[in-house]
Design an enzyme around this catalytic site. Structure first.
Site, mmCIF file in Angstrom:
data_model
loop_
_atom_site.group_PDB
_atom_site.id
_atom_site.type_symbol
_atom_site.label_atom_id
_atom_site.label_comp_id
_atom_site.label_asym_id
_atom_site.label_seq_id
_atom_site.Cartn_x
_atom_site.Cartn_y
_atom_site.Cartn_z
ATOM 1 N N ASP A 102 22.266 35.668 16.968
ATOM 2 C CA ASP A 102 22.471 36.892 17.740
ATOM 3 C C ASP A 102 21.374 37.920 17.504
ATOM 4 O OD1 ASP A 102 23.481 37.040 15.083
ATOM 5 O OD2 ASP A 102 24.651 38.817 15.593
ATOM 6 N N GLU A 169 25.613 37.792 12.836
ATOM 7 C CA GLU A 169 25.008 38.476 11.691
ATOM 8 C C GLU A 169 24.813 39.958 11.977
ATOM 9 O OE1 GLU A 169 21.898 40.250 9.171
ATOM 10 O OE2 GLU A 169 21.853 39.967 11.342
ATOM 11 N N GLU A 197 16.445 35.479 6.213
ATOM 12 C CA GLU A 197 15.435 36.313 6.849
ATOM 13 C C GLU A 197 14.946 37.433 5.929
ATOM 14 O OE1 GLU A 197 16.871 38.975 9.937
ATOM 15 O OE2 GLU A 197 18.927 38.682 9.218
#
Length: 437
Positions: A102, A169, A197
């Site tokens: 997302d 997320e 990330e």
């Protein structure tokens, strides 16, 4: 014993006739796949998870030796794709690489190019929502494995490598990674190291994150006697609320001064940012009654806590100073994720010799010509906190250097050369981590 010359020539001949040429890596094809993924609209409030998972699943299946599974840890409309590169020794703990599907919304009118067009300009910038956060690493993981197999068809990792593509997320991960780590499928992975990330670096060094700040949604409420707009009296709801806003603003100023003075990094202080004020009596015409003082008022704050902070002490401060009951104040805190691991320790991963994964990761970056800056606490929050809660060594990392930080910003972009360089970085990381015994 000295070998005769004919023996040496025979070996050279056999080597020349059996060696296979290594096919070139198709950079343009990699960039095209990145652009195609960016064009799938996975922005909230209605992310197209189905199309994204289908695309990533097809991409993974186009690479030899990769297997895929689609899981539904929370609800049928929020799929999670799990990609697996089997290792030769399944008894060893596995590696898990993560990317969220997302992205946050985009305002097309504020962009120079449509935010889901993935336009590539003449100077190589690829504009799209999610270009940095974090669709780049989603494709780079797969392209790195594709290149490893392409250049060395016989390569087999010792440790199994998994890639997880998770939903939600950007809205807390409660129906994504939070549910996944509780599932039997996750427990069967036997994860020993997790890579999630990070953020872009504006310098020529890559950034790495060993912890996240934890988010709180704080709502402070005030009540008081209502009254005519012309009256002057003590302890009105608005007066009480504005006193609290002033106290919190002073605290924020003191924290920010530490950052401005270089004493602490932005991610090492508590941030308390006012995000909304709510009060007033609706007049019925879309406005507010100007001659009435309301009996209720509230303020909302986005609060972020570094793992070095004691959350109980902050709650004590909120109750005594920010929203004291003696001024008819109350408060509500929504903790968006864990603050401590299963042993009660702060959610941090060691970046020293006590953590063998740190040396492997650091050396992998160095092996391909990269350099890491000083490890940091991430100022925002990622799914990494759910793995750190389990005590799994976890780093946040996105290979973007000499790049402006544009996550959640208008005109988010990533340069094509930076994207390709990141693939090479992940080739080194994946080979090193999966070969570590």
């Amino acid at each position: 014993m000295v070998k005769p010359i004919w023996y040496t020539l025979l070996l050279l001949f056999l080597s020349a006739t059996t060696a296979q040429p290594v096919p070139p890596v198709d950079a343009e094809a990699s960039i095209s796949r990145f652009q195609n993924y960016l064009r799938i609209k996975t922005a909230h409030p209605h992310p197209d998870y189905s199309t994204a998972v289908s695309f990533l699943d097809s991409l993974a299946k186009s690479i030899p030796n990769l297997h895929t599974r689609t899981l539904y840890p929370a609800t049928p409309d929020k799929p999670l794709l799990l990609v697996t590169f089997p290792g030769s020794n399944p008894s060893l703990q596995s590696i898990l690489l993560n990317s969220h599907i997302d992205s946050v919304p985009a305002e097309p009118s504020k962009w120079s190019h449509p935010p889901f067009s993935a336009v590539r300009t003449d100077d190589g910038n690829i504009f799209a929502r999610g270009a940095q956060d974090d669709k780049c690493i989603a494709i780079q993981y797969l392209e790195a494995i594709r290149n490893i197999i392409l250049t060395d068809p016989h390569f087999t990792p010792i440790r199994t490598v998994h890639i997880s593509y998770v939903p939600d997320e950007e809205i807390g991960g409660l129906h994504g990674m939070a549910k996944f780590v509780e599932s039997k499928e996750f427990k069967q992975l036997n994860v020993g190291f997790f890579l999630d990330e990070g953020q872009a670096s504006t310098t020529d060094q890559y950034r790495v994150f060993y912890a996240d700040r934890s988010p709180w949604n704080l709502v402070i409420k005030a009540v008081g006697m209502p009254g005519h707009g012309s009256r002057m009296f003590d302890n009105s709801a608005m007066e009480n609320l504005m006193k609290s806003v002033e106290v919190v603003s002073k605290f924020r100023e003191n924290q920010f001064d530490l950052v401005k003075a270089g004493v602490l990094a932005n991610s090492e202080v508590i941030s308390a940012n006012l995000v909304y004020l709510k009060a007033g009596i609706p007049s019925g015409d879309g406005n507010f009654a100007m001659n009435m003082q309301p009996s209720e008022a509230e303020a909302g704050y986005d609060v972020r806590l570094p793992p070095t902070v004691d959350p109980d002490l902050l709650k004590k401060r909120i109750g005594e100073e920010w929203a004291p009951a003696t001024r008819n104040m109350s408060y509500d805190i929504v903790e968006k994720g864990p603050l401590r691991d299963y042993m009660g320790r702060p959610l941090m991963t060691a970046t020293n010799d006590s953590n063998p994964w740190w040396s492997v990761f650091k050396d992998a970056i160095k092996a391909c010509g990269g350099e890491l800056s000083k490890p940091e606490i991430l100022s925002s929050t990622t799914d990494a906190r759910y793995l750190r809660q389990l005590g799994i060594p976890t780093f946040g990392f996105s290979p973007m250097k000499n790049t402006p930080i544009l996550l959640h910003d208008h005109n988010e972009y990533l340069k094509d050369s930076t994207f390709l360089e990141g693939i090479k970085i992940y080739e080194s990381i994946i080979k090193s981590l999966s070969s570590f015994e």
